[in-house]
Design a protein around this motif. Structure first.
Motif, mmCIF file in Angstrom:
data_model
loop_
_atom_site.group_PDB
_atom_site.id
_atom_site.type_symbol
_atom_site.label_atom_id
_atom_site.label_comp_id
_atom_site.label_asym_id
_atom_site.label_seq_id
_atom_site.Cartn_x
_atom_site.Cartn_y
_atom_site.Cartn_z
ATOM 1 N N PHE A 12 -8.066 -5.180 13.737
ATOM 2 C CA PHE A 12 -8.809 -5.283 12.508
ATOM 3 C C PHE A 12 -8.230 -4.170 11.601
ATOM 4 N N ASP A 13 -8.158 -3.333 12.059
ATOM 5 C CA ASP A 13 -7.780 -1.856 11.367
ATOM 6 C C ASP A 13 -6.439 -2.173 10.719
ATOM 7 N N ARG A 14 -5.337 -2.674 11.513
ATOM 8 C CA ARG A 14 -4.228 -2.853 10.805
ATOM 9 C C ARG A 14 -4.071 -3.963 9.840
ATOM 10 N N PHE A 15 -4.945 -4.976 10.039
ATOM 11 C CA PHE A 15 -5.220 -5.944 9.051
ATOM 12 C C PHE A 15 -5.795 -5.580 7.695
ATOM 13 N N ARG A 16 -6.828 -4.477 7.840
ATOM 14 C CA ARG A 16 -7.547 -4.193 6.782
ATOM 15 C C ARG A 16 -6.529 -3.384 5.998
ATOM 16 N N ALA A 17 -5.624 -2.771 6.546
ATOM 17 C CA ALA A 17 -4.675 -1.701 5.843
ATOM 18 C C ALA A 17 -3.498 -2.320 5.290
ATOM 19 N N ASP A 18 -3.211 -3.610 5.538
ATOM 20 C CA ASP A 18 -2.257 -4.209 5.067
ATOM 21 C C ASP A 18 -2.118 -4.308 3.474
ATOM 22 N N PRO A 19 -0.773 -3.994 3.167
ATOM 23 C CA PRO A 19 -0.660 -4.124 1.823
ATOM 24 C C PRO A 19 -1.020 -5.298 0.807
ATOM 25 N N ALA A 20 -0.920 -6.275 1.478
ATOM 26 C CA ALA A 20 -1.299 -7.853 0.863
ATOM 27 C C ALA A 20 -2.970 -7.693 0.490
ATOM 28 N N LEU A 21 -3.713 -6.732 1.126
ATOM 29 C CA LEU A 21 -5.226 -6.674 0.853
ATOM 30 C C LEU A 21 -5.437 -5.589 -0.322
ATOM 31 N N ALA A 22 -4.462 -5.191 -0.938
ATOM 32 C CA ALA A 22 -4.663 -3.951 -1.640
ATOM 33 C C ALA A 22 -5.559 -4.225 -2.942
ATOM 34 N N ALA A 23 -5.541 -5.472 -3.287
ATOM 35 C CA ALA A 23 -6.329 -5.900 -4.511
ATOM 36 C C ALA A 23 -7.664 -6.169 -4.110
ATOM 37 N N VAL A 24 -7.908 -6.127 -2.836
ATOM 38 C CA VAL A 24 -9.430 -6.499 -2.390
ATOM 39 C C VAL A 24 -9.977 -5.289 -1.820
ATOM 40 N N GLU A 25 -10.969 -4.835 -2.548
ATOM 41 C CA GLU A 25 -11.788 -3.540 -2.150
ATOM 42 C C GLU A 25 -13.106 -4.156 -1.756
ATOM 43 N N TRP A 26 -13.366 -4.607 -0.522
ATOM 44 C CA TRP A 26 -14.380 -5.160 0.180
ATOM 45 C C TRP A 26 -15.194 -4.551 1.443
ATOM 46 N N PRO A 27 -16.362 -4.455 1.435
ATOM 47 C CA PRO A 27 -16.813 -3.573 2.619
ATOM 48 C C PRO A 27 -16.113 -4.521 3.891
ATOM 49 N N ASP A 28 -16.164 -3.434 5.094
ATOM 50 C CA ASP A 28 -15.460 -3.933 6.172
ATOM 51 C C ASP A 28 -16.170 -5.101 6.725
ATOM 52 N N ASP A 29 -17.400 -5.262 6.877
ATOM 53 C CA ASP A 29 -18.065 -6.325 7.530
ATOM 54 C C ASP A 29 -17.563 -7.726 6.900
ATOM 55 N N VAL A 30 -17.463 -7.620 5.433
ATOM 56 C CA VAL A 30 -17.070 -8.825 4.694
ATOM 57 C C VAL A 30 -15.888 -9.017 4.780
#
Length: 183
Positions: free
Chosen positions: A20-38
């Protein structure tokens, strides 16, 4: 950006190559600023689930902002879920004690002691959906909402209010209108 834009990221997640940590840090998600739970419940765990993609694949993910809100218990009584999994909440509501227990003894105990879930479900403002409507919809957490409905129906202990992550249209900030100087 929508769920289909995240296809390559989802393939890497399915292969087990992404925590999950690597998923969250992926550049593809840069435009998504969501809480970790979400981010975890919506994208990491369900972002490529067929019925989920059918119901929410059109959403502009970068245009949704999430806040943790307190929702009165009666508001969940008729709250729908996505069309692809219609009826699922009521399925869970038919046997709330069982469905809480299969999630683990700590979940069942939490319902008994506190009358609510341990982890907040995800709700979405139905104005973001196609077709648009009013009110909130259960995006993720159908078992939790089903258990709540069943417990209400069976007159078991239920808290009067419950925490939920609510996704709403992100507000755009007009930086030009913040200038208060006179010409």
């Amino acid at each position: 950006m929508n769920l289909n834009d995240l296809g390559p990221l989802m393939v890497r997640r399915q292969d087990g190559r992404l925590s999950f940590d690597r998923f969250r840090a992926d550049p593809a998600l840069a435009a998504v600023e969501w809480p970790d739970d979400v981010l975890q419940d919506f994208l990491f765990e369900h972002g490529d689930h067929g019925p989920f993609v059918d119901d929410y694949g059109h959403l502009d993910l970068s245009a949704v902002t999430w806040t943790l809100e307190t929702i009165p218990a009666p508001d969940f009584h008729t709250m729908p879920t996505g069309e692809s999994e219609a009826g699922l909440i009521e399925h869970f509501a038919q046997n709330p004690v069982y469905w809480a227990s299969v999630k683990g003894p700590e979940v069942a105990r939490h319902w008994e002691d506190h009358g609510t879930w341990r982890r907040a479900p995800l709700l979405i403002d139905r104005r973001l959906l196609n077709p648009s409507d009013s009110g909130l919809q259960v995006l993720e957490g159908r078992t939790r909402v089903g258990v709540l409905r069943g417990r209400l129906r069976e007159q078991l202990h239920v808290a009067p209010e419950h925490q939920a992550w609510v996704g709403r249209q992100a507000l755009l900030v007009d930086t030009k209108s913040s200038d208060t100087s006179m010409p």
